[in-house]
Design an enzyme around this catalytic site. Structure first.
Site, PDB file in Angstrom:
ATOM      1  N   ASN A 249      16.278  -1.784  10.041  1.00  0.00           N
ATOM      2  CA  ASN A 249      15.477  -2.975   9.723  1.00  0.00           C
ATOM      3  C   ASN A 249      16.112  -3.768   8.586  1.00  0.00           C
ATOM      4  OD1 ASN A 249      13.563  -2.454  11.681  1.00  0.00           O
ATOM      5  ND2 ASN A 249      12.165  -1.409  10.285  1.00  0.00           N
TER       6      ASN A 249
ATOM      7  N   ARG B  56       6.111  12.838  -8.622  1.00  0.00           N
ATOM      8  CA  ARG B  56       6.154  11.568  -7.902  1.00  0.00           C
ATOM      9  C   ARG B  56       5.914  10.404  -8.862  1.00  0.00           C
ATOM     10  NH1 ARG B  56       2.794   8.716  -3.867  1.00  0.00           N
ATOM     11  NH2 ARG B  56       0.977   9.888  -4.511  1.00  0.00           N
TER      12      ARG B  56
ATOM     13  N   MET C 112      10.764   6.871   3.479  1.00  0.00           N
ATOM     14  CA  MET C 112       9.961   8.002   3.951  1.00  0.00           C
ATOM     15  C   MET C 112       9.268   8.700   2.782  1.00  0.00           C
ATOM     16  SD  MET C 112      10.215   7.752   7.144  1.00  0.00           S
ATOM     17  CE  MET C 112       9.497   9.295   7.705  1.00  0.00           C
TER      18      MET C 112
ATOM     19  N   GLY D 268      -3.409   3.774   0.493  1.00  0.00           N
ATOM     20  CA  GLY D 268      -3.643   4.717   1.572  1.00  0.00           C
ATOM     21  C   GLY D 268      -2.363   4.951   2.357  1.00  0.00           C
TER      22      GLY D 268
ATOM     23  N   HIS E 232       5.774  -0.253  10.525  1.00  0.00           N
ATOM     24  CA  HIS E 232       5.322   1.045  11.041  1.00  0.00           C
ATOM     25  C   HIS E 232       5.475   1.043  12.558  1.00  0.00           C
ATOM     26  CE1 HIS E 232       3.169   4.824  11.096  1.00  0.00           C
ATOM     27  NE2 HIS E 232       2.453   4.360  12.099  1.00  0.00           N
TER      28      HIS E 232
ATOM     29  N   ASP F  23      -1.049  -0.583   0.651  1.00  0.00           N
ATOM     30  CA  ASP F  23      -2.079  -0.257  -0.326  1.00  0.00           C
ATOM     31  C   ASP F  23      -1.919   1.206  -0.713  1.00  0.00           C
ATOM     32  OD1 ASP F  23      -3.114   1.219   1.760  1.00  0.00           O
ATOM     33  OD2 ASP F  23      -4.916  -0.009   2.017  1.00  0.00           O
TER      34      ASP F  23
ATOM     35  N   ASP G  10      -0.593   3.940   5.485  1.00  0.00           N
ATOM     36  CA  ASP G  10      -0.537   2.922   6.546  1.00  0.00           C
ATOM     37  C   ASP G  10      -1.914   2.303   6.794  1.00  0.00           C
ATOM     38  OD1 ASP G  10       2.208   3.435   6.935  1.00  0.00           O
ATOM     39  OD2 ASP G  10       1.735   5.131   8.230  1.00  0.00           O
TER      40      ASP G  10
ATOM     41  N   GLY H 214      18.623   2.341   7.778  1.00  0.00           N
ATOM     42  CA  GLY H 214      18.427   0.958   7.362  1.00  0.00           C
ATOM     43  C   GLY H 214      18.594  -0.055   8.479  1.00  0.00           C
TER      44      GLY H 214
ATOM     45  N   LEU I 217       5.634   8.040   0.073  1.00  0.00           N
ATOM     46  CA  LEU I 217       4.554   7.192  -0.405  1.00  0.00           C
ATOM     47  C   LEU I 217       4.850   6.733  -1.828  1.00  0.00           C
ATOM     48  CD1 LEU I 217       1.385   9.154   0.805  1.00  0.00           C
ATOM     49  CD2 LEU I 217       2.329   7.027   1.757  1.00  0.00           C
ATOM     50  N   LEU I 218       4.650   5.452  -2.080  1.00  0.00           N
ATOM     51  CA  LEU I 218       4.803   4.964  -3.441  1.00  0.00           C
ATOM     52  C   LEU I 218       3.621   5.445  -4.277  1.00  0.00           C
ATOM     53  CD1 LEU I 218       5.861   1.224  -2.927  1.00  0.00           C
ATOM     54  CD2 LEU I 218       7.332   3.175  -3.464  1.00  0.00           C
TER      55      LEU I 218
END
Length: 202
Positions: free
Chosen positions: A14, A64, A89, A142, A108, A140, A144, A12, A91-92
Site C-alpha cells: 500500500n 508498548r 501489525m 479500539g 483493513h 481510534d 478496527d 509495504g 496497535l498504537l
C-alpha cells in the site's frame, strides 16, 4: 499540499501504491517520511523514492507505551498532516492515537465492522462468507472500530484460499487508500467531521 507519514511492518504494498500516486504532480499529497516497527522490506520503497525513513523496533522497548512514546517523538520531527497505517501489525498506544486523532487512518482487508483484527481475510474464509471487502477507517482506541471512510465489497470465490483472496483484496485497498488521501488533501473529506459521533435522540 498534504504531508503524509506512513507506518509499516511488512512489504509495504500500500505504501508503494501511495508513493506511485504521489509521484504524479497533480496528486495533492506527498509522503514525507516512512516509519516501521521492525526492519521491514517495505522500507526499500521509501529508499527508492528518496523518502526519509525511521525504525522504532518494538522489541527494543520495555512496554508498548514506551515504544509508542518514541514513535510519537519520531513523528513529531516531521509533523505530518496525516498518518497512514499501512500494514502496521501493531496497535498504537492510546496516547499516540489521542495525540494525533483524527489524523490517523488505517486500511483493513475486510468489510468492517465484519472481521476486525489481524486475521480479517482468514476469518472471512472460516466464516464461509460469500463476500468480504476492503475498508479505510479513522483509527481510534479500539481494534478496527473507528469511523469508516471508504469501503468496497470483494466476492469470495469457491476455490479461494487466504492468499488468493487477499491478493484480490489488496488492489481494492490500494485504490480506496489513494482516493481517501486525495479527498482529505482536497478538503472533500473532513476527518474531524467523520469522527464526530452522530447525535441520537433519546
Amino acid at each position: 499540499m498534504l504531508t503524509v507519514a506512513v507506518l509499516i511492518s511488512g512489504t509495504g504494498s500500500n505504501l508503494r501504491a501511495l508513493l506511485d500516486a504521489a509521484d504524479d504532480p497533480d496528486y495533492p499529497a506527498r509522503v514525507v517520511v516512512v516509519g516501521a516497527d521492525r526492519q521491514a522490506d517495505g522500507l526499500e520503497h521509501a529508499e527508492a523514492y528518496g523518502i526519509p525513513a525511521f525504525t522504532v523496533p518494538y522489541s527494543a522497548y520495555a512496554s508498548r507505551e514506551d515504544w509508542g512514546a518514541e514513535l510519537d517523538a519520531q513523528l513529531r520531527v516531521w509533523n505530518p498532516d496525516l498518518i497512514v497505517l499501512s500494514g502496521l501489525m501493531r496497535l498504537l498506544p492510546a496516547a499516540v492515537v489521542d495525540a494525533w486523532a483524527p489524523r490517523v487512518i488505517n486500511t483493513h482487508p475486510a468489510f468492517l465492522p465484519e472481521f476486525p483484527g489481524a486475521h480479517g481475510v482468514r476469518d472471512a474464509l472460516a466464516a464461509g462468507a460469500p463476500q468480504t471487502g476492503a475498508s479505510v477507517i479513522v483509527v481510534d482506541n479500539g481494534v478496527d472500530s473507528g469511523p469508516i471512510l471508504a469501503q468496497e465489497r470483494v466476492p469470495v470465490l469457491p476455490d479461494d484460499d487466504e492468499h488468493t483472496l487477499h491478493e484480490r483484496i489488496k488492489p481494492v485497498e490500494r485504490r480506496l487508500l489513494i482516493d481517501v488521501v486525495r479527498r482529505v488533501a482536497t478538503g472533500e473529506l473532513d476527518l474531524a467531521a467523520a469522527s464526530t459521533p452522530a447525535s441520537h435522540t433519546p
